[in-house]
Design a protein around this motif. Structure first.
Motif, PDB file in Angstrom:
ATOM      1  N   UNK A   1      49.684  29.020  16.274  1.00  0.00           N
ATOM      2  CA  UNK A   1      50.040  28.600  15.699  1.00  0.00           C
ATOM      3  C   UNK A   1      48.714  27.741  15.270  1.00  0.00           C
ATOM      4  N   UNK A   2      48.097  26.678  14.224  1.00  0.00           N
ATOM      5  CA  UNK A   2      47.544  25.829  13.882  1.00  0.00           C
ATOM      6  C   UNK A   2      47.041  24.769  14.738  1.00  0.00           C
ATOM      7  N   UNK A   3      46.052  23.731  14.530  1.00  0.00           N
ATOM      8  CA  UNK A   3      45.264  22.770  16.380  1.00  0.00           C
ATOM      9  C   UNK A   3      45.282  21.669  15.115  1.00  0.00           C
ATOM     10  N   UNK A   4      46.033  21.281  15.363  1.00  0.00           N
ATOM     11  CA  UNK A   4      45.515  19.801  14.822  1.00  0.00           C
ATOM     12  C   UNK A   4      44.143  19.187  15.216  1.00  0.00           C
ATOM     13  N   UNK A   5      43.740  20.162  15.618  1.00  0.00           N
ATOM     14  CA  UNK A   5      42.260  18.799  16.289  1.00  0.00           C
ATOM     15  C   UNK A   5      40.338  19.945  15.758  1.00  0.00           C
ATOM     16  N   UNK A   6      41.259  20.761  15.166  1.00  0.00           N
ATOM     17  CA  UNK A   6      40.470  21.799  14.821  1.00  0.00           C
ATOM     18  C   UNK A   6      39.352  21.311  13.996  1.00  0.00           C
ATOM     19  N   UNK A   7      38.108  22.091  14.334  1.00  0.00           N
ATOM     20  CA  UNK A   7      37.084  21.898  13.850  1.00  0.00           C
ATOM     21  C   UNK A   7      37.006  22.038  12.320  1.00  0.00           C
ATOM     22  N   UNK A   9      39.486  21.168   9.898  1.00  0.00           N
ATOM     23  CA  UNK A   9      40.361  20.145   9.163  1.00  0.00           C
ATOM     24  C   UNK A   9      39.208  19.388   8.701  1.00  0.00           C
ATOM     25  N   UNK A  10      37.793  19.040   9.948  1.00  0.00           N
ATOM     26  CA  UNK A  10      36.868  17.652  10.312  1.00  0.00           C
ATOM     27  C   UNK A  10      35.714  18.624   8.524  1.00  0.00           C
ATOM     28  N   UNK A  11      36.387  19.756   8.201  1.00  0.00           N
ATOM     29  CA  UNK A  11      34.726  20.236   7.288  1.00  0.00           C
ATOM     30  C   UNK A  11      35.542  20.728   6.088  1.00  0.00           C
ATOM     31  N   UNK A  23      27.819  27.460  -4.398  1.00  0.00           N
ATOM     32  CA  UNK A  23      28.539  27.910  -3.610  1.00  0.00           C
ATOM     33  C   UNK A  23      29.208  28.499  -2.874  1.00  0.00           C
ATOM     34  N   UNK A  24      30.715  28.318  -2.429  1.00  0.00           N
ATOM     35  CA  UNK A  24      31.715  29.864  -2.270  1.00  0.00           C
ATOM     36  C   UNK A  24      32.521  29.679  -2.737  1.00  0.00           C
ATOM     37  N   UNK A  25      33.284  31.134  -3.317  1.00  0.00           N
ATOM     38  CA  UNK A  25      34.474  31.401  -3.595  1.00  0.00           C
ATOM     39  C   UNK A  25      35.284  31.375  -2.875  1.00  0.00           C
ATOM     40  N   UNK A  26      35.634  30.635  -1.797  1.00  0.00           N
ATOM     41  CA  UNK A  26      37.071  30.745  -0.382  1.00  0.00           C
ATOM     42  C   UNK A  26      37.765  29.693  -1.260  1.00  0.00           C
ATOM     43  N   UNK A  27      39.102  29.955  -0.643  1.00  0.00           N
ATOM     44  CA  UNK A  27      39.784  28.843  -0.832  1.00  0.00           C
ATOM     45  C   UNK A  27      40.624  28.524   0.715  1.00  0.00           C
ATOM     46  N   UNK A  28      40.968  27.470   0.894  1.00  0.00           N
ATOM     47  CA  UNK A  28      41.149  27.422   2.537  1.00  0.00           C
ATOM     48  C   UNK A  28      43.166  27.502   2.159  1.00  0.00           C
ATOM     49  N   UNK A  29      43.855  28.374   2.866  1.00  0.00           N
ATOM     50  CA  UNK A  29      45.041  28.127   3.046  1.00  0.00           C
ATOM     51  C   UNK A  29      45.214  27.279   4.150  1.00  0.00           C
ATOM     52  N   UNK A  33      53.745  24.592   7.565  1.00  0.00           N
ATOM     53  CA  UNK A  33      54.803  23.354   8.211  1.00  0.00           C
ATOM     54  C   UNK A  33      54.017  22.616   8.830  1.00  0.00           C
ATOM     55  N   UNK A  34      53.097  22.647   9.365  1.00  0.00           N
ATOM     56  CA  UNK A  34      51.902  21.637   9.132  1.00  0.00           C
ATOM     57  C   UNK A  34      51.185  20.875   8.793  1.00  0.00           C
ATOM     58  N   UNK A  35      50.475  22.601   7.473  1.00  0.00           N
ATOM     59  CA  UNK A  35      49.396  21.848   6.184  1.00  0.00           C
ATOM     60  C   UNK A  35      47.804  21.411   7.136  1.00  0.00           C
ATOM     61  N   UNK A  36      48.030  22.593   8.365  1.00  0.00           N
ATOM     62  CA  UNK A  36      46.552  22.651   8.651  1.00  0.00           C
ATOM     63  C   UNK A  36      45.936  24.017   8.455  1.00  0.00           C
ATOM     64  N   UNK A  37      44.591  23.980   8.411  1.00  0.00           N
ATOM     65  CA  UNK A  37      44.008  25.341   7.721  1.00  0.00           C
ATOM     66  C   UNK A  37      44.370  26.221   8.760  1.00  0.00           C
ATOM     67  N   UNK A  38      44.336  27.261   8.074  1.00  0.00           N
ATOM     68  CA  UNK A  38      44.668  28.939   8.560  1.00  0.00           C
ATOM     69  C   UNK A  38      43.998  29.908   8.853  1.00  0.00           C
ATOM     70  N   UNK A  39      43.125  30.189   7.268  1.00  0.00           N
ATOM     71  CA  UNK A  39      42.130  30.721   6.927  1.00  0.00           C
ATOM     72  C   UNK A  39      41.744  30.659   5.858  1.00  0.00           C
ATOM     73  N   UNK A  40      40.050  30.893   4.930  1.00  0.00           N
ATOM     74  CA  UNK A  40      40.059  31.215   3.888  1.00  0.00           C
ATOM     75  C   UNK A  40      40.849  32.431   2.920  1.00  0.00           C
TER      76      UNK A  40
END
Length: 395
Positions: A1-7, A9-11, A23-29, A33-40
């Motif tokens: 489960x995604x953490x709400x205080x994950x670093x 999210x601040x990035x 610089x990077x061709x990656x997308x934040x997934x 449900x929570x709209x929080x970051x999971x992975x690139x």
């Protein structure tokens, strides 16, 4: 489960900046449900990847155009008898090293697997710490990003203004406003991208050092970490085992980051060192022997000399952050193990086990195995710069 205080999210603002400058061709997934970051994620269908390719093509085109425009300038330099051949060679090497920084940035963008592994290790560390614990010890990622972004803008804007006389001598006088604006825009976008490499390295190693620092804060009372771990994982973990597990995850993440930044660090330090030596040499030469061909560089060269030293300092300081925290953590574990806090034999054995794994070499950045990167290189680089500058002045 995604953490709400994950670093991570601040990035998000910094990731958006890296995506915008190519610089990077990656997308934040994000989690549905929570709209929080999971992975690139990476896919040729993503808009970020298409934009990355578009920016890369534009940068290559801009370099080709600037190279064509600089041919006449090179001919004038070679035909002018008052300018030594050494200065012409130094300018050429410095220009090539600056342009070749694009290769270092593309190397970083190709290291998707290492980046994914590093993120997974950090997210596991955050899971072991838990939201509550992370909330009590917030990082300064956002503050560092804001300050870094301001420095990037100052460096790029300053570089643009101090090189205006040089641009006037390179670009044709009959060039249209639209073409000139396009060249400057793409050029500044490339400059922002290269500056973001240093900011990316700083933030990446700061995250590792921040979580190692959290271990250091609780080395005197590791029960706090054990409670968090048991609540999150639902297992009965001995109090020092959890700290060791977190440290191992952080060391693996640091190892993945080192594999990403190892080659770019060697390349960047080499190019910036060449730039520092060459700009210092030309500044001293033009001051002692005024030349009309070097008048356009009277302001730009000192600016480049100063900013390149700052970039070198940032890179070395970033590499040293996890190392310093591991050193402090090791000292704290030794102090705790010799105090009365570790009452049982099991606690002492676990503390010694963690102490044996708390090694600075596990997080130290190496420049392709040639040398270790850190602030200890400052005296060496300074001495080498002075030595080479004296050799050039005597040639």
């Amino acid at each position: 489960m995604p953490l709400t205080m994950s670093v991570f999210e601040q990035l998000r603002p910094f990731v958006s900046l890296c995506q915008a400058c190519g610089l990077i061709p990656y997308t934040m997934e994000n989690s549905l449900s929570t709209k929080k970051f999971i992975k690139f994620t990476f896919s040729f269908r993503h808009f970020t990847t298409i934009w990355f390719s578009f920016i890369f093509i534009l940068q290559l085109a801009t370099i080709a155009v600037m190279f064509c425009f600089s041919i006449n300038w090179v001919v004038d330099f070679l035909s002018d008898g008052t300018v030594p051949l050494t200065i012409t060679v130094v300018f050429g090497i410095n220009w090539l090293s600056s342009m070749a920084q694009l290769l270092a940035s593309r190397w970083i963008s190709l290291q998707y697997r290492q980046l994914r592994n590093a993120i997974e290790q950090v997210r596991e560390v955050e899971r072991l710490f838990g939201d509550k614990f992370i909330m009590q010890h917030k990082s300064s990622v956002m503050t560092r990003f804001i300050l870094g972004f301001i420095l990037v803008l100052l460096a790029v804007t300053g570089l643009f203004f101090v090189f205006i006389p040089v641009y006037k001598s390179l670009l044709p006088s009959n060039m249209g406003i639209l073409a000139t604006t396009a060249i400057f825009s793409f050029g500044m976008l490339g400059l922002i991208m290269t500056e973001c490499i240093f900011l990316l390295a700083h933030l990446s190693y700061y995250i590792i050092s921040h979580y190692i620092h959290l271990l250091l804060l609780h080395a005197e009372s590791p029960d706090a970490l054990a409670v968090i771990s048991q609540k999150e994982a639902g297992c009965n973990t001995r109090k020092w085992e959890n700290s060791t597990l977190i440290l191992n995850h952080l060391c693996r993440a640091s190892s993945e980051l080192n594999s990403i930044f190892s080659f770019p660090t060697l390349f960047m330090l080499t190019s910036k060192f060449i730039s520092v030596v060459s700009t210092a040499y030309v500044c001293v030469y033009s001051f002692s022997r005024p030349n009309h061909m070097l008048q356009d560089y009277s302001v730009s060269l000192p600016f480049v000399f100063f900013t390149d030293w700052v970039r070198i300092f940032i890179a070395l300081y970033a590499a040293d952050m996890p190392v310093n925290q591991v050193r402090l953590l090791r000292e704290r574990i030794i102090a705790v193990s010799h105090s009365g806090l570790s009452q049982t034999l099991t606690d002492k054995i676990d503390a010694m086990s963690m102490l044996m794994q708390t090694d600075e070499s596990r997080v130290r950045l190496s420049a392709v195995g040639l040398f270790n990167v850190g602030m200890h290189l400052i005296p060496t680089l300074t001495g080498a710069a002075v030595t080479y500058m004296v050799i050039l002045l005597q040639s």
